[in-house]
Design a protein around this motif. Sequence first.
Motif, short mmCIF file in Angstrom:
data_model
loop_
_atom_site.label_atom_id
_atom_site.label_comp_id
_atom_site.label_asym_id
_atom_site.label_seq_id
_atom_site.Cartn_x
_atom_site.Cartn_y
_atom_site.Cartn_z
N LEU A 4 0.82 -1.20 0.00
CA LEU A 4 0.00 0.00 0.00
C LEU A 4 0.86 1.26 0.00
O LEU A 4 0.55 2.23 -0.69
CB LEU A 4 -0.92 -0.02 1.22
CG LEU A 4 -1.90 1.14 1.36
CD1 LEU A 4 -2.80 1.24 0.13
CD2 LEU A 4 -2.72 0.98 2.60
N GLU A 5 1.95 1.22 0.73
CA GLU A 5 2.83 2.39 0.79
C GLU A 5 3.41 2.71 -0.60
O GLU A 5 3.47 3.86 -1.01
CB GLU A 5 3.96 2.14 1.78
CG GLU A 5 4.90 3.31 1.96
CD GLU A 5 6.00 3.00 2.96
OE1 GLU A 5 7.13 3.44 2.71
OE2 GLU A 5 5.72 2.33 3.97
N PHE A 10 3.26 5.98 -5.56
CA PHE A 10 3.09 6.03 -7.01
C PHE A 10 2.00 7.01 -7.40
O PHE A 10 2.18 7.83 -8.31
CB PHE A 10 2.75 4.62 -7.52
CG PHE A 10 2.39 4.58 -8.98
CD1 PHE A 10 3.37 4.69 -9.94
CD2 PHE A 10 1.07 4.41 -9.37
CE1 PHE A 10 3.05 4.63 -11.29
CE2 PHE A 10 0.74 4.35 -10.71
CZ PHE A 10 1.73 4.46 -11.67
N VAL A 11 0.85 6.97 -6.73
CA VAL A 11 -0.24 7.85 -7.12
C VAL A 11 -0.04 9.28 -6.66
O VAL A 11 -0.64 10.20 -7.21
CB VAL A 11 -1.62 7.33 -6.64
CG1 VAL A 11 -1.95 6.02 -7.29
CG2 VAL A 11 -1.69 7.23 -5.14
N VAL A 51 -3.08 7.41 -12.91
CA VAL A 51 -3.20 8.18 -11.68
C VAL A 51 -4.48 8.99 -11.65
O VAL A 51 -5.15 9.07 -10.63
CB VAL A 51 -1.96 9.09 -11.49
CG1 VAL A 51 -2.14 10.02 -10.31
CG2 VAL A 51 -0.72 8.24 -11.31
N ALA A 52 -4.85 9.59 -12.76
CA ALA A 52 -5.97 10.53 -12.76
C ALA A 52 -7.28 9.94 -13.28
O ALA A 52 -8.26 10.65 -13.35
CB ALA A 52 -5.60 11.75 -13.59
N ARG A 57 -10.11 5.96 -9.39
CA ARG A 57 -10.52 6.60 -8.14
C ARG A 57 -11.84 6.02 -7.64
O ARG A 57 -12.01 5.75 -6.45
CB ARG A 57 -10.64 8.11 -8.34
CG ARG A 57 -9.32 8.82 -8.47
CD ARG A 57 -9.47 10.33 -8.36
NE ARG A 57 -10.43 10.89 -9.27
CZ ARG A 57 -10.14 11.38 -10.48
NH1 ARG A 57 -8.91 11.39 -10.90
NH2 ARG A 57 -11.08 11.89 -11.24
N HIS A 58 -12.78 5.83 -8.54
CA HIS A 58 -14.08 5.28 -8.17
C HIS A 58 -13.94 3.85 -7.65
O HIS A 58 -14.57 3.48 -6.64
CB HIS A 58 -15.02 5.32 -9.38
CG HIS A 58 -16.38 4.78 -9.09
ND1 HIS A 58 -17.29 5.44 -8.30
CD2 HIS A 58 -16.98 3.62 -9.46
CE1 HIS A 58 -18.40 4.72 -8.21
NE2 HIS A 58 -18.22 3.61 -8.90
N THR A 59 -13.12 3.04 -8.31
CA THR A 59 -12.92 1.66 -7.89
C THR A 59 -12.28 1.59 -6.51
O THR A 59 -12.69 0.79 -5.66
CB THR A 59 -12.05 0.90 -8.92
OG1 THR A 59 -12.70 0.97 -10.19
CG2 THR A 59 -11.84 -0.53 -8.52
N VAL A 60 -11.28 2.42 -6.28
CA VAL A 60 -10.62 2.44 -4.97
C VAL A 60 -11.61 2.86 -3.89
O VAL A 60 -11.70 2.23 -2.82
CB VAL A 60 -9.39 3.37 -4.99
CG1 VAL A 60 -8.85 3.61 -3.60
CG2 VAL A 60 -8.31 2.79 -5.89
#
Length: 89
Positions: A4-5, A10-11, A51-52, A57-60
Motif C-alpha cells: 500500500l505504501e 506512485f499515485v 493516476v488521474a 478513483r471510483h474503484t478504490v
Amino acid sequence: MRCLEGWRQFVAEAPPPPRLLSEEKFAALSAVEQELDDEAHLDHHARLLVVAAYTVRHTVASGRRLVLLNRHAISTQHPAPSTQHRSIE
C-alpha cells in the motif's frame, strides 16, 4: 509496488512532462533518440491516465466502502442447485 505504501507513493507522484521539441529539432534527432523521445511521451501519458483516471478513483473508493461495510459480515458459500438430472416435460 506490492504494498500500500508503494501504491500511495506512485499515485502521489506528479511526473514532470517530457520536453516538447519543435519539428526541426525532432527531425534532427537520430532514430534511436526519436524513439526514446516518443517512449518518454507515451510513458508520461500512460502514468497520467492511471493516476488521474476517474474509474481508478471510483474503484478504490468503492473497494474501501465495501471493505468497511463487510468488515463484520459472516459469509458462507452455497452450492448452486444441480440441473443435470432434471427432465423437461
